[in-house]
Design a protein around this motif. Structure first.
Motif, PDB file in Angstrom:
ATOM      1  N   PHE A 112       0.830  -1.203   0.000  1.00  0.00           N
ATOM      2  CA  PHE A 112       0.000   0.000   0.000  1.00  0.00           C
ATOM      3  C   PHE A 112       0.868   1.258   0.000  1.00  0.00           C
ATOM      4  O   PHE A 112       0.675   2.168  -0.818  1.00  0.00           O
ATOM      5  N   GLU A 113       1.852   1.289   0.900  1.00  0.00           N
ATOM      6  CA  GLU A 113       2.730   2.456   0.985  1.00  0.00           C
ATOM      7  C   GLU A 113       3.537   2.649  -0.293  1.00  0.00           C
ATOM      8  O   GLU A 113       3.727   3.780  -0.766  1.00  0.00           O
ATOM      9  N   ARG A 114       3.989   1.539  -0.875  1.00  0.00           N
ATOM     10  CA  ARG A 114       4.800   1.630  -2.082  1.00  0.00           C
ATOM     11  C   ARG A 114       3.980   2.138  -3.266  1.00  0.00           C
ATOM     12  O   ARG A 114       4.447   2.940  -4.068  1.00  0.00           O
ATOM     13  N   LEU A 115       2.736   1.661  -3.385  1.00  0.00           N
ATOM     14  CA  LEU A 115       1.890   2.090  -4.489  1.00  0.00           C
ATOM     15  C   LEU A 115       1.559   3.575  -4.388  1.00  0.00           C
ATOM     16  O   LEU A 115       1.458   4.269  -5.407  1.00  0.00           O
ATOM     17  N   VAL A 116       1.390   4.063  -3.161  1.00  0.00           N
ATOM     18  CA  VAL A 116       1.149   5.503  -2.979  1.00  0.00           C
ATOM     19  C   VAL A 116       2.338   6.296  -3.510  1.00  0.00           C
ATOM     20  O   VAL A 116       2.173   7.324  -4.176  1.00  0.00           O
ATOM     21  N   GLU A 117       3.546   5.802  -3.226  1.00  0.00           N
ATOM     22  CA  GLU A 117       4.743   6.468  -3.733  1.00  0.00           C
ATOM     23  C   GLU A 117       4.846   6.323  -5.255  1.00  0.00           C
ATOM     24  O   GLU A 117       5.215   7.262  -5.959  1.00  0.00           O
ATOM     25  N   ASP A 118       4.515   5.140  -5.787  1.00  0.00           N
ATOM     26  CA  ASP A 118       4.584   4.909  -7.219  1.00  0.00           C
ATOM     27  C   ASP A 118       3.641   5.834  -7.981  1.00  0.00           C
ATOM     28  O   ASP A 118       3.926   6.232  -9.118  1.00  0.00           O
ATOM     29  N   ALA A 119       2.505   6.147  -7.369  1.00  0.00           N
ATOM     30  CA  ALA A 119       1.530   7.018  -8.039  1.00  0.00           C
ATOM     31  C   ALA A 119       2.124   8.387  -8.351  1.00  0.00           C
ATOM     32  O   ALA A 119       1.723   9.036  -9.322  1.00  0.00           O
ATOM     33  N   LYS A 120       3.103   8.795  -7.549  1.00  0.00           N
ATOM     34  CA  LYS A 120       3.739  10.098  -7.784  1.00  0.00           C
ATOM     35  C   LYS A 120       4.545  10.093  -9.082  1.00  0.00           C
ATOM     36  O   LYS A 120       4.779  11.156  -9.676  1.00  0.00           O
ATOM     37  N   MET A 121       4.983   8.900  -9.520  1.00  0.00           N
ATOM     38  CA  MET A 121       5.766   8.805 -10.749  1.00  0.00           C
ATOM     39  C   MET A 121       4.886   8.618 -11.987  1.00  0.00           C
ATOM     40  O   MET A 121       5.377   8.624 -13.113  1.00  0.00           O
ATOM     41  N   ALA A 171      -5.602   4.979 -11.261  1.00  0.00           N
ATOM     42  CA  ALA A 171      -5.514   3.518 -11.307  1.00  0.00           C
ATOM     43  C   ALA A 171      -4.590   2.986 -10.214  1.00  0.00           C
ATOM     44  O   ALA A 171      -4.920   2.003  -9.534  1.00  0.00           O
ATOM     45  N   ILE A 172      -3.438   3.617 -10.048  1.00  0.00           N
ATOM     46  CA  ILE A 172      -2.507   3.181  -9.006  1.00  0.00           C
ATOM     47  C   ILE A 172      -3.109   3.408  -7.623  1.00  0.00           C
ATOM     48  O   ILE A 172      -2.959   2.581  -6.712  1.00  0.00           O
ATOM     49  N   GLY A 173      -3.818   4.518  -7.459  1.00  0.00           N
ATOM     50  CA  GLY A 173      -4.477   4.792  -6.186  1.00  0.00           C
ATOM     51  C   GLY A 173      -5.523   3.747  -5.851  1.00  0.00           C
ATOM     52  O   GLY A 173      -5.675   3.341  -4.692  1.00  0.00           O
ATOM     53  N   ALA A 174      -6.249   3.285  -6.872  1.00  0.00           N
ATOM     54  CA  ALA A 174      -7.255   2.239  -6.658  1.00  0.00           C
ATOM     55  C   ALA A 174      -6.584   0.939  -6.220  1.00  0.00           C
ATOM     56  O   ALA A 174      -7.107   0.203  -5.366  1.00  0.00           O
ATOM     57  N   MET A 175      -5.434   0.639  -6.803  1.00  0.00           N
ATOM     58  CA  MET A 175      -4.692  -0.552  -6.411  1.00  0.00           C
ATOM     59  C   MET A 175      -4.252  -0.455  -4.956  1.00  0.00           C
ATOM     60  O   MET A 175      -4.345  -1.422  -4.191  1.00  0.00           O
ATOM     61  N   ALA A 176      -3.787   0.727  -4.556  1.00  0.00           N
ATOM     62  CA  ALA A 176      -3.351   0.929  -3.167  1.00  0.00           C
ATOM     63  C   ALA A 176      -4.525   0.762  -2.206  1.00  0.00           C
ATOM     64  O   ALA A 176      -4.397   0.152  -1.135  1.00  0.00           O
ATOM     65  N   THR A 177      -5.673   1.282  -2.584  1.00  0.00           N
ATOM     66  CA  THR A 177      -6.866   1.166  -1.750  1.00  0.00           C
ATOM     67  C   THR A 177      -7.266  -0.294  -1.563  1.00  0.00           C
ATOM     68  O   THR A 177      -7.641  -0.718  -0.463  1.00  0.00           O
ATOM     69  N   ALA A 178      -7.166  -1.078  -2.634  1.00  0.00           N
ATOM     70  CA  ALA A 178      -7.494  -2.504  -2.555  1.00  0.00           C
ATOM     71  C   ALA A 178      -6.550  -3.227  -1.607  1.00  0.00           C
ATOM     72  O   ALA A 178      -6.965  -4.092  -0.829  1.00  0.00           O
ATOM     73  N   GLU A 179      -5.256  -2.877  -1.669  1.00  0.00           N
ATOM     74  CA  GLU A 179      -4.275  -3.504  -0.777  1.00  0.00           C
ATOM     75  C   GLU A 179      -4.633  -3.217   0.683  1.00  0.00           C
ATOM     76  O   GLU A 179      -4.526  -4.095   1.547  1.00  0.00           O
ATOM     77  N   PHE A 180      -5.070  -2.000   0.961  1.00  0.00           N
ATOM     78  CA  PHE A 180      -5.414  -1.649   2.340  1.00  0.00           C
ATOM     79  C   PHE A 180      -6.661  -2.406   2.796  1.00  0.00           C
ATOM     80  O   PHE A 180      -6.769  -2.810   3.959  1.00  0.00           O
ATOM     81  N   GLY A 181      -7.583  -2.626   1.867  1.00  0.00           N
ATOM     82  CA  GLY A 181      -8.757  -3.423   2.209  1.00  0.00           C
ATOM     83  C   GLY A 181      -8.390  -4.848   2.565  1.00  0.00           C
ATOM     84  O   GLY A 181      -8.942  -5.434   3.505  1.00  0.00           O
ATOM     85  N   HIS A 182      -7.450  -5.414   1.831  1.00  0.00           N
ATOM     86  CA  HIS A 182      -6.968  -6.757   2.143  1.00  0.00           C
ATOM     87  C   HIS A 182      -6.323  -6.780   3.526  1.00  0.00           C
ATOM     88  O   HIS A 182      -6.497  -7.737   4.294  1.00  0.00           O
ATOM     89  N   LEU A 183      -5.565  -5.751   3.833  1.00  0.00           N
ATOM     90  CA  LEU A 183      -4.883  -5.665   5.124  1.00  0.00           C
ATOM     91  C   LEU A 183      -5.876  -5.734   6.278  1.00  0.00           C
ATOM     92  O   LEU A 183      -5.631  -6.424   7.281  1.00  0.00           O
ATOM     93  N   GLN A 184      -6.987  -5.050   6.140  1.00  0.00           N
ATOM     94  CA  GLN A 184      -7.966  -5.020   7.226  1.00  0.00           C
ATOM     95  C   GLN A 184      -8.518  -6.408   7.543  1.00  0.00           C
ATOM     96  O   GLN A 184      -8.742  -6.749   8.707  1.00  0.00           O
ATOM     97  N   LYS A 185      -8.729  -7.234   6.514  1.00  0.00           N
ATOM     98  CA  LYS A 185      -9.218  -8.601   6.736  1.00  0.00           C
ATOM     99  C   LYS A 185      -8.193  -9.428   7.508  1.00  0.00           C
ATOM    100  O   LYS A 185      -8.539 -10.222   8.381  1.00  0.00           O
ATOM    101  N   LEU A 186      -6.932  -9.249   7.166  1.00  0.00           N
ATOM    102  CA  LEU A 186      -5.865  -9.990   7.840  1.00  0.00           C
ATOM    103  C   LEU A 186      -5.744  -9.564   9.299  1.00  0.00           C
ATOM    104  O   LEU A 186      -5.534 -10.400  10.188  1.00  0.00           O
TER     105      LEU A 186
END
Length: 224
Positions: free
Chosen positions: A28-37, A46-61
């Protein structure tokens, strides 16, 4: 005092969940940084949506870790040094390398965790499998990488080398995660009441990981 088999198993499940959870957090943190590039707003979204999905997965874990009586932050913290070191060593130098890392590197890690999840109870296994589902990034990344290579054929050779490097580093990281935690090593070894991996089975598992990596690279139009 020797721990019971049930406690040994719980510790292994907590360790695996903790490793995957920290992997999702760092992704999640890496994708947020990647979005800047990203070159344009459409890609940033699109990259932000991917980061959001990763955070959703984290919450389940995190929820599953709590159900097992573990402190989620503590379970994740033990894996922080190795994951942070891996990401620092494989930091992308541009947008395309970031896309390859998200697709190839994260894909390989997900394959590895799915393999280990086969040795867990159904409920924990389902949480892990659902947390590793494709967040819809595959088609986007494949499209962007192929378009970039079409514009600059030299890009393909550079990204192929980058993919190979990620493969080696990710396999080393996976082996380190499993080997550094005695509970995970014991889980893979099995016991009198459950199957495990012998050396031949372990070799077949890493062959499967390598084959899936090659398939992803081929989908991108790159040589593995």
């Amino acid at each position: 005092m020797t721990e019971s088999p049930d406690e040994d198993y719980r510790r292994a499940a907590v360790d695996l969940l903790g490793a995957i959870a920290y992997g999702e957090l760092s992704a999640f943190e890496r994708l947020v940084e990647d979005a800047k590039m990203a070159p344009g707003i459409e890609d940033k979204i699109a990259i932000g949506a991917m980061a959001t999905a990763e955070f959703g997965h984290l919450q389940k874990l995190v929820e599953r870790l709590s159900e097992l009586g573990a402190d989620p932050a503590e379970a994740m913290q033990v894996f922080r040094p190795s994951f942070d070191s891996f990401h620092a060593y494989t930091a992308p130098s541009d947008y395309y390398e970031g896309l390859i890392k998200a697709y190839v590197g994260d894909g390989l890690a997900a394959d590895f965790y799915r393999e280990i999840a086969a040795y867990l109870d159904p409920e924990t296994r389902e949480v892990i499998i659902s947390s590793l589902e494709d967040s819809g990034q595959t088609a986007f990344i494949v499209d962007r990488v192929k378009a970039g290579i079409a514009e600059d054929h030299r890009l393909g050779g550079r990204l192929a080398l980058w993919g190979r490097r990620l493969m080696g580093e990710a396999l080393t990281q996976a082996q380190r995660v499993a080997g550094d935690r005695e509970s995970l090593t014991a889980l893979l070894a099995g016991g009198v009441d459950r199957p495990g991996l012998d050396l031949a089975a372990l070799g077949r598992m890493f062959t499967r990981l390598t084959e899936r990596h090659a398939a992803r690279m081929a989908e991108l139009g790159l040589e593995a």
